[in-house]
Motif scaffolding. Structure first.
Motif, PDB file in Angstrom:
ATOM      1  N   VAL A   1       0.905  -1.192   0.250  1.00  0.00           N
ATOM      2  CA  VAL A   1       0.185   0.323   0.000  1.00  0.00           C
ATOM      3  C   VAL A   1       0.858   1.152  -0.478  1.00  0.00           C
ATOM      4  O   VAL A   1       0.297   2.398  -0.738  1.00  0.00           O
ATOM      5  N   LEU A   2       1.966   0.589   0.574  1.00  0.00           N
ATOM      6  CA  LEU A   2       3.057   1.944   0.708  1.00  0.00           C
ATOM      7  C   LEU A   2       3.636   2.769  -0.671  1.00  0.00           C
ATOM      8  O   LEU A   2       3.396   3.644  -0.687  1.00  0.00           O
ATOM      9  N   ILE A   3       3.720   1.444  -1.195  1.00  0.00           N
ATOM     10  CA  ILE A   3       4.867   1.800  -2.368  1.00  0.00           C
ATOM     11  C   ILE A   3       3.159   2.759  -3.036  1.00  0.00           C
ATOM     12  O   ILE A   3       3.819   3.048  -3.987  1.00  0.00           O
ATOM     13  N   ALA A   4       2.153   1.516  -4.103  1.00  0.00           N
ATOM     14  CA  ALA A   4       1.155   2.312  -4.277  1.00  0.00           C
ATOM     15  C   ALA A   4       1.209   3.657  -4.121  1.00  0.00           C
ATOM     16  O   ALA A   4       0.774   4.103  -4.992  1.00  0.00           O
ATOM     17  N   THR A   5       0.897   3.826  -2.916  1.00  0.00           N
ATOM     18  CA  THR A   5       0.689   5.240  -2.007  1.00  0.00           C
ATOM     19  C   THR A   5       2.034   6.626  -2.814  1.00  0.00           C
ATOM     20  O   THR A   5       1.821   6.965  -4.003  1.00  0.00           O
ATOM     21  N   VAL A   6       2.867   5.530  -2.697  1.00  0.00           N
ATOM     22  CA  VAL A   6       4.475   6.774  -3.270  1.00  0.00           C
ATOM     23  C   VAL A   6       4.490   7.091  -4.830  1.00  0.00           C
ATOM     24  O   VAL A   6       4.196   7.654  -5.364  1.00  0.00           O
ATOM     25  N   VAL A   7       3.512   6.137  -5.897  1.00  0.00           N
ATOM     26  CA  VAL A   7       3.713   5.817  -7.172  1.00  0.00           C
ATOM     27  C   VAL A   7       2.577   6.310  -7.349  1.00  0.00           C
ATOM     28  O   VAL A   7       2.647   7.646  -8.238  1.00  0.00           O
ATOM     29  N   VAL A   8       1.621   6.756  -6.868  1.00  0.00           N
ATOM     30  CA  VAL A   8       0.212   7.644  -7.272  1.00  0.00           C
ATOM     31  C   VAL A   8       0.924   8.798  -6.634  1.00  0.00           C
ATOM     32  O   VAL A   8       0.364   9.967  -8.025  1.00  0.00           O
ATOM     33  N   VAL A   9       0.877   9.193  -5.982  1.00  0.00           N
ATOM     34  CA  VAL A   9       1.268  10.343  -6.163  1.00  0.00           C
ATOM     35  C   VAL A   9       2.983  11.267  -6.414  1.00  0.00           C
ATOM     36  O   VAL A   9       2.265  12.314  -6.966  1.00  0.00           O
ATOM     37  N   ALA A  10       3.762  10.454  -7.185  1.00  0.00           N
ATOM     38  CA  ALA A  10       4.690  10.799  -8.267  1.00  0.00           C
ATOM     39  C   ALA A  10       4.349  11.253  -8.951  1.00  0.00           C
ATOM     40  O   ALA A  10       4.439  12.226  -9.984  1.00  0.00           O
ATOM     41  N   VAL A  11       2.169  10.506  -9.797  1.00  0.00           N
ATOM     42  CA  VAL A  11       2.414  10.582 -10.897  1.00  0.00           C
ATOM     43  C   VAL A  11       1.150  11.630 -11.057  1.00  0.00           C
ATOM     44  O   VAL A  11       1.452  12.526 -11.531  1.00  0.00           O
ATOM     45  N   VAL A  12       0.946  11.805 -10.221  1.00  0.00           N
ATOM     46  CA  VAL A  12       0.192  12.726  -9.715  1.00  0.00           C
ATOM     47  C   VAL A  12       0.512  14.614  -9.812  1.00  0.00           C
ATOM     48  O   VAL A  12       0.728  15.390 -11.167  1.00  0.00           O
ATOM     49  N   ALA A  13       2.291  13.925  -9.323  1.00  0.00           N
ATOM     50  CA  ALA A  13       3.068  15.520  -8.981  1.00  0.00           C
ATOM     51  C   ALA A  13       3.205  15.714 -10.683  1.00  0.00           C
ATOM     52  O   ALA A  13       3.551  17.074 -11.040  1.00  0.00           O
ATOM     53  N   GLN A  14       3.872  14.703 -11.293  1.00  0.00           N
ATOM     54  CA  GLN A  14       3.905  14.414 -12.841  1.00  0.00           C
ATOM     55  C   GLN A  14       3.429  15.411 -13.481  1.00  0.00           C
ATOM     56  O   GLN A  14       3.327  16.494 -14.429  1.00  0.00           O
ATOM     57  N   GLN A  15       2.313  14.615 -13.205  1.00  0.00           N
ATOM     58  CA  GLN A  15       0.744  15.168 -14.687  1.00  0.00           C
ATOM     59  C   GLN A  15       0.419  16.420 -13.636  1.00  0.00           C
ATOM     60  O   GLN A  15       0.609  17.522 -14.925  1.00  0.00           O
ATOM     61  N   ARG A  16       0.938  17.466 -12.495  1.00  0.00           N
ATOM     62  CA  ARG A  16       0.309  18.880 -12.376  1.00  0.00           C
ATOM     63  C   ARG A  16       0.966  19.301 -12.787  1.00  0.00           C
ATOM     64  O   ARG A  16       0.852  21.174 -13.161  1.00  0.00           O
ATOM     65  N   ALA A  17       2.534  18.981 -12.483  1.00  0.00           N
ATOM     66  CA  ALA A  17       3.990  19.896 -13.914  1.00  0.00           C
ATOM     67  C   ALA A  17       3.882  20.129 -14.828  1.00  0.00           C
ATOM     68  O   ALA A  17       3.773  20.803 -15.533  1.00  0.00           O
ATOM     69  N   GLN A  18       3.447  18.902 -15.459  1.00  0.00           N
ATOM     70  CA  GLN A  18       3.348  18.629 -17.048  1.00  0.00           C
ATOM     71  C   GLN A  18       2.097  20.063 -17.316  1.00  0.00           C
ATOM     72  O   GLN A  18       2.407  20.673 -18.120  1.00  0.00           O
ATOM     73  N   THR A  19       0.627  19.806 -16.570  1.00  0.00           N
ATOM     74  CA  THR A  19      -0.118  20.411 -17.037  1.00  0.00           C
ATOM     75  C   THR A  19       0.273  22.470 -16.510  1.00  0.00           C
ATOM     76  O   THR A  19      -0.105  23.064 -17.324  1.00  0.00           O
ATOM     77  N   ARG A  20       0.748  21.921 -15.806  1.00  0.00           N
ATOM     78  CA  ARG A  20       1.405  24.422 -15.330  1.00  0.00           C
ATOM     79  C   ARG A  20       2.357  24.450 -16.365  1.00  0.00           C
ATOM     80  O   ARG A  20       2.374  25.589 -16.640  1.00  0.00           O
ATOM     81  N   ARG A  21       2.811  23.392 -16.836  1.00  0.00           N
ATOM     82  CA  ARG A  21       4.346  23.776 -18.268  1.00  0.00           C
ATOM     83  C   ARG A  21       3.584  23.834 -18.664  1.00  0.00           C
ATOM     84  O   ARG A  21       3.521  24.913 -19.869  1.00  0.00           O
TER      85      ARG A  21
END
Length: 269
Positions: A7-27
């Motif tokens: 669960v911890l690993i899945a949470t970290v992956v989801v957070v990383a993906v969401v952060a990347q998507q937000r960064a791409q959107t902002r860019r």
């Protein structure tokens, strides 16, 4: 592996993906905002060119134009129409480059018309006025330095040549920064690179581009051209890098050597 760890690993992956998507959107949002700013900048050029054509209309009114003059005049009008259409449909930096290139050709056509109707020799095809491409083709090169900076030879229009010789400030095209400061267009950042490419890149292989611009486009340092003269541009050497898809279209011209050396480095800003 325990369920908690999974669960911890899945949470970290989801957070990383969401952060990347937000960064791409902002860019993408920032890029879109920059494009709109430069598009408006280019639209000012189109408007200025239209005003120049109106003055030319007055000058040719009532004259019997020979075939060569008529062709140049029609070319100028066609380029104006093309530039207006390109502004309406511009969606990429490459479109801004095309608009500037169209206007550069249109202004040369206007210069040819004026020369013909005044019985003067056709102007040499030269880079636009360095200080403000709206001024049309340059007619000569002058030594100029910004406050506190090194002298460089730059191509200029007749009016700016006189200003420089008189010790006056040339009519520099300026842009507004995010802080509301008005700065020369070459300090406007990478977003203005396509606009500059459209006006100047066509001269990269003609030995008519100032060495400091040529060196920046080729990814070198200005220090190799201590005299500030013109580069002996060779078509074989310049062909790849000067193409919009190479270094000229990327960081070297927009935000690397051009933005750094020209804005705050060797040129003395």
């Amino acid at each position: 592996m325990s369920i908690v760890l999974l669960v911890l690993i899945a949470t970290v992956v989801v957070v990383a993906v969401v952060a990347q998507q937000r960064a791409q959107t902002r860019r993408r949002q920032l890029e879109a905002a920059e494009l709109e700013k430069v598009k408006a900048f280019a639209a000012e050029d189109v408007t200025k060119f239209g005003e120049e054509l109106q003055r030319l209309d007055v000058d040719v009114a009532g004259r019997e134009l020979d075939e060569a003059t008529r062709q140049d005049y029609e070319r100028a009008l066609d380029e104006y129409d093309s530039a207006k259409k390109a502004i309406d449909t511009a969606q990429r930096p490459e479109d801004i480059k095309q608009i500037a290139s169209i206007l550069e050709d249109g202004r040369y056509a206007v210069a040819c018309v004026r020369a013909r109707i005044n019985g003067q020799p056709l102007p040499q095809r030269r880079p636009p006025c360095f200080f403000n491409p709206q001024h049309g083709p340059s007619t000569e090169d002058v030594e100029w330095a910004p406050p506190g900076g090194a002298y460089r030879r730059v191509p200029v229009c007749p009016a700016d040549a006189e200003r420089v010789r008189a010790g006056a400030e040339p009519d520099i095209r300026k842009v507004t920064t995010v802080d509301g400061e008005r700065v020369p267009y070459w300090q406007g950042g990478p977003a203005y690179a396509p606009w500059m490419q459209g006006y100047f890149a066509g001269y990269a292989t003609s030995a008519l581009l100032p060495a400091f611009l040529m060196t920046s486009m080729m990814g070198g340092a200005w220090g190799g051209y201590g005299d500030g003269g013109y580069a002996d541009a060779d078509a074989g050497d310049a062909g790849g890098d000067v193409d919009a898809g190479g270094d000229l279209g990327g960081d070297d011209f927009g935000g690397g050597d051009f933005g750094g050396d020209f804005g705050g480095g060797d040129f003395g800003f």
